[in-house]
Design a protein around this motif. Structure first.
Motif, PDB file in Angstrom:
ATOM      1  N   LYS A  86       0.841  -1.157  -0.039  1.00  0.00           N
ATOM      2  CA  LYS A  86      -0.064   0.151   0.022  1.00  0.00           C
ATOM      3  C   LYS A  86       0.933   1.385   0.071  1.00  0.00           C
ATOM      4  O   LYS A  86       1.575   1.528   0.996  1.00  0.00           O
ATOM      5  N   VAL A  87       0.710   2.123  -1.054  1.00  0.00           N
ATOM      6  CA  VAL A  87       1.381   3.211  -1.197  1.00  0.00           C
ATOM      7  C   VAL A  87       0.636   4.547  -0.617  1.00  0.00           C
ATOM      8  O   VAL A  87      -0.466   4.813  -1.374  1.00  0.00           O
ATOM      9  N   PRO A  88       0.740   5.059   0.508  1.00  0.00           N
ATOM     10  CA  PRO A  88       0.071   6.377   0.859  1.00  0.00           C
ATOM     11  C   PRO A  88       0.168   7.500  -0.158  1.00  0.00           C
ATOM     12  O   PRO A  88       0.996   7.649  -0.859  1.00  0.00           O
ATOM     13  N   GLN A  89      -1.140   8.152  -0.132  1.00  0.00           N
ATOM     14  CA  GLN A  89      -1.194   9.046  -1.368  1.00  0.00           C
ATOM     15  C   GLN A  89      -1.538  10.517  -0.628  1.00  0.00           C
ATOM     16  O   GLN A  89      -1.403  11.686  -1.360  1.00  0.00           O
ATOM     17  N   GLY A  90      -1.874  10.692   0.710  1.00  0.00           N
ATOM     18  CA  GLY A  90      -2.012  11.828   1.167  1.00  0.00           C
ATOM     19  C   GLY A  90      -3.147  12.569   1.006  1.00  0.00           C
ATOM     20  O   GLY A  90      -4.046  12.043   0.297  1.00  0.00           O
ATOM     21  N   ASN A  91      -3.758  13.708   1.848  1.00  0.00           N
ATOM     22  CA  ASN A  91      -4.958  14.242   1.638  1.00  0.00           C
ATOM     23  C   ASN A  91      -6.004  13.795   1.577  1.00  0.00           C
ATOM     24  O   ASN A  91      -6.816  13.620   0.995  1.00  0.00           O
ATOM     25  N   ASP A 126      -7.367   7.454  -0.186  1.00  0.00           N
ATOM     26  CA  ASP A 126      -7.074   6.050   0.014  1.00  0.00           C
ATOM     27  C   ASP A 126      -5.637   5.512  -0.766  1.00  0.00           C
ATOM     28  O   ASP A 126      -5.536   6.046  -1.688  1.00  0.00           O
ATOM     29  N   PRO A 127      -5.011   4.859  -0.013  1.00  0.00           N
ATOM     30  CA  PRO A 127      -3.573   4.382  -0.547  1.00  0.00           C
ATOM     31  C   PRO A 127      -3.685   3.555  -1.794  1.00  0.00           C
ATOM     32  O   PRO A 127      -4.758   2.966  -1.896  1.00  0.00           O
ATOM     33  N   LEU A 128      -2.703   3.758  -2.723  1.00  0.00           N
ATOM     34  CA  LEU A 128      -2.996   2.871  -3.862  1.00  0.00           C
ATOM     35  C   LEU A 128      -2.044   1.514  -3.483  1.00  0.00           C
ATOM     36  O   LEU A 128      -1.254   1.332  -2.691  1.00  0.00           O
ATOM     37  N   VAL A 129      -2.666   0.523  -4.167  1.00  0.00           N
ATOM     38  CA  VAL A 129      -2.086  -0.854  -4.172  1.00  0.00           C
ATOM     39  C   VAL A 129      -1.032  -1.143  -5.057  1.00  0.00           C
ATOM     40  O   VAL A 129      -1.523  -1.245  -6.121  1.00  0.00           O
ATOM     41  N   GLU A 130       0.338  -0.985  -4.870  1.00  0.00           N
ATOM     42  CA  GLU A 130       1.047  -1.317  -5.804  1.00  0.00           C
ATOM     43  C   GLU A 130       1.422  -2.861  -5.814  1.00  0.00           C
ATOM     44  O   GLU A 130       2.157  -3.611  -4.821  1.00  0.00           O
ATOM     45  N   ILE A 131       1.220  -3.474  -6.905  1.00  0.00           N
ATOM     46  CA  ILE A 131       1.343  -5.037  -7.227  1.00  0.00           C
ATOM     47  C   ILE A 131       2.962  -5.028  -8.021  1.00  0.00           C
ATOM     48  O   ILE A 131       3.009  -4.602  -9.055  1.00  0.00           O
ATOM     49  N   THR A 132       3.731  -6.039  -7.392  1.00  0.00           N
ATOM     50  CA  THR A 132       4.942  -6.353  -7.786  1.00  0.00           C
ATOM     51  C   THR A 132       4.887  -7.924  -8.288  1.00  0.00           C
ATOM     52  O   THR A 132       4.621  -8.482  -7.294  1.00  0.00           O
ATOM     53  N   LYS A 133       5.425  -8.265  -9.513  1.00  0.00           N
ATOM     54  CA  LYS A 133       5.520  -9.739  -9.717  1.00  0.00           C
ATOM     55  C   LYS A 133       7.186 -10.146  -9.614  1.00  0.00           C
ATOM     56  O   LYS A 133       7.908  -9.452  -9.941  1.00  0.00           O
ATOM     57  N   LEU A 134       7.188 -11.132  -8.887  1.00  0.00           N
ATOM     58  CA  LEU A 134       8.616 -11.696  -8.368  1.00  0.00           C
ATOM     59  C   LEU A 134       8.892 -13.130  -8.779  1.00  0.00           C
ATOM     60  O   LEU A 134       7.809 -13.805  -8.926  1.00  0.00           O
ATOM     61  N   ASN A 135       9.925 -13.370  -9.056  1.00  0.00           N
ATOM     62  CA  ASN A 135      10.482 -14.704  -9.126  1.00  0.00           C
ATOM     63  C   ASN A 135      11.646 -15.285  -8.498  1.00  0.00           C
ATOM     64  O   ASN A 135      12.406 -14.297  -8.195  1.00  0.00           O
TER      65      ASN A 135
END
Length: 323
Positions: free
Chosen positions: A165-170, A173-182
């Motif tokens: 979850k990436v805070p957005q301020g003001n 709602d926070p953005l959900v950042e999805i990272t694909k890993l291996n």
């Protein structure tokens, strides 16, 4: 049917697994719906694992166990009853396992694992055998020995996603950042081949502990003698430990004293329901984590010591730094 020929989740299943779908999504539940899992042996630990993954909605669960129910099984295996004594353990437990989730296909196999050809295992998504690496099939090896327990995990090559979850301020709602890993996992042989001369005595005692090394000692005894140790084998085990200390470059021989070895000998074939519930619960959750493709699974050892309730996660591989 899905485009790849696998069955899609029905509306009834979507309603039944609503909470899970909210947690990890429809695609993850779909993978569970089409998963085929093999459990080798159905004693106390796998009772917990089987219950949990059946409740989660895996498609097919094969229980392989050639042994018959004894009075001893009744103390820690909640799917068995007194009238089951003398029956095949898998066949006796299967009907009660089925009641956990009638939608899961339960298959009973009463043949010894050693009689199976390699081709038998290619139908499963998880299994216990070295052939898994040749077929890119995830492997879990786990056991409880009295108040001790362990899980070894080899998913071979695993792709998963992490959400942050990436805070957005003001007040947004926070953005959900999805990272694909291996990530890749070392084989069991690579893990067991690790030398310890680069690890200080303090680190061994504090971070690895006794459960890992006493498990290696048990496996070595079983390999050398084709049986489990008995109390009269204490001196033999002590001598084997001394040889392991020298061979592996272990800087803290006292990490396994005679008292610890004696405890393990007397308890290694004992099943305690609370220990099985803890280790089996963690194992089942990790299996579901692999099937869902969410978050990194155990990499690659979980070690449980019931004397103080500690559970340690460690990455142990030949030629690599201790993780």
């Amino acid at each position: 049917m899905a485009e790849d020929g696998r069955e899609e989740i029905t509306e009834d299943e979507a309603a039944l697994y609503d909470r899970q779908i909210r947690l990890w999504g429809v695609e993850a539940q779909q993978r569970m719906r089409n998963a085929s899992i093999l459990l080798v042996g159905f004693r106390s630990l796998n009772t917990e694992v089987g219950k949990n993954i059946a409740l989660a909605g895996v498609g097919k669960l094969t229980v392989l166990d050639p042994e018959r129910v004894t009075d001893r099984d009744l103390g820690a295996q909640f799917f068995l009853r007194q009238e089951d004594v003398g029956k095949n353990r898998a066949a006796a437990a299967a009907p009660r396992l089925q009641t956990m989730n009638p939608r899961v296909e339960i298959v009973v196999d009463q043949e010894p694992i050693g009689s199976k050809a390699d081709t038998f295992f290619t139908q499963f998504d998880l299994r216990i055998d070295n052939v898994c690496r040749l077929n890119n099939i995830p492997l879990y090896i786990s056991a409880v020995h009295g108040i001790f327990g362990y899980i070894f995990c080899d998913i071979v090559n695993h792709t998963y996603i992490e959400e942050r979850k990436v805070p957005q301020g003001n007040n947004m709602d926070p953005l959900v950042e999805i990272t694909k890993l291996n990530t890749t996992f070392p084989s069991l042989s690579s893990s067991l081949a690790r030398k310890w001369q680069d690890v200080t005595a303090r680190t061994l005692k504090k971070r690895i502990g006794k459960v890992f090394f006493v498990t290696l000692l048990l496996w070595q005894f079983q390999s050398d003698h084709s049986r489990n140790p008995r109390p009269e084998d204490a001196e033999t085990l002590a001598a084997m430990w001394a040889g392991m200390v020298e061979e592996k470059g272990i800087k803290e021989p006292s990490i396994l004293d005679t008292h610890m070895i004696d405890i393990f000998i007397r308890m290694h074939d004992t099943e305690l329901s609370p220990i099985s519930a803890i280790v089996g619960g963690i194992l089942a959750q990790d299996i579901l984590k692999v099937l869902s493709g969410k978050e990194l699974p155990i990499k690659n050892w979980f070690l449980y010591d019931g004397r103080d309730g500690s559970g340690l996660l460690h990455y142990i591989s030949e030629g690599e730094a201790l993780g």
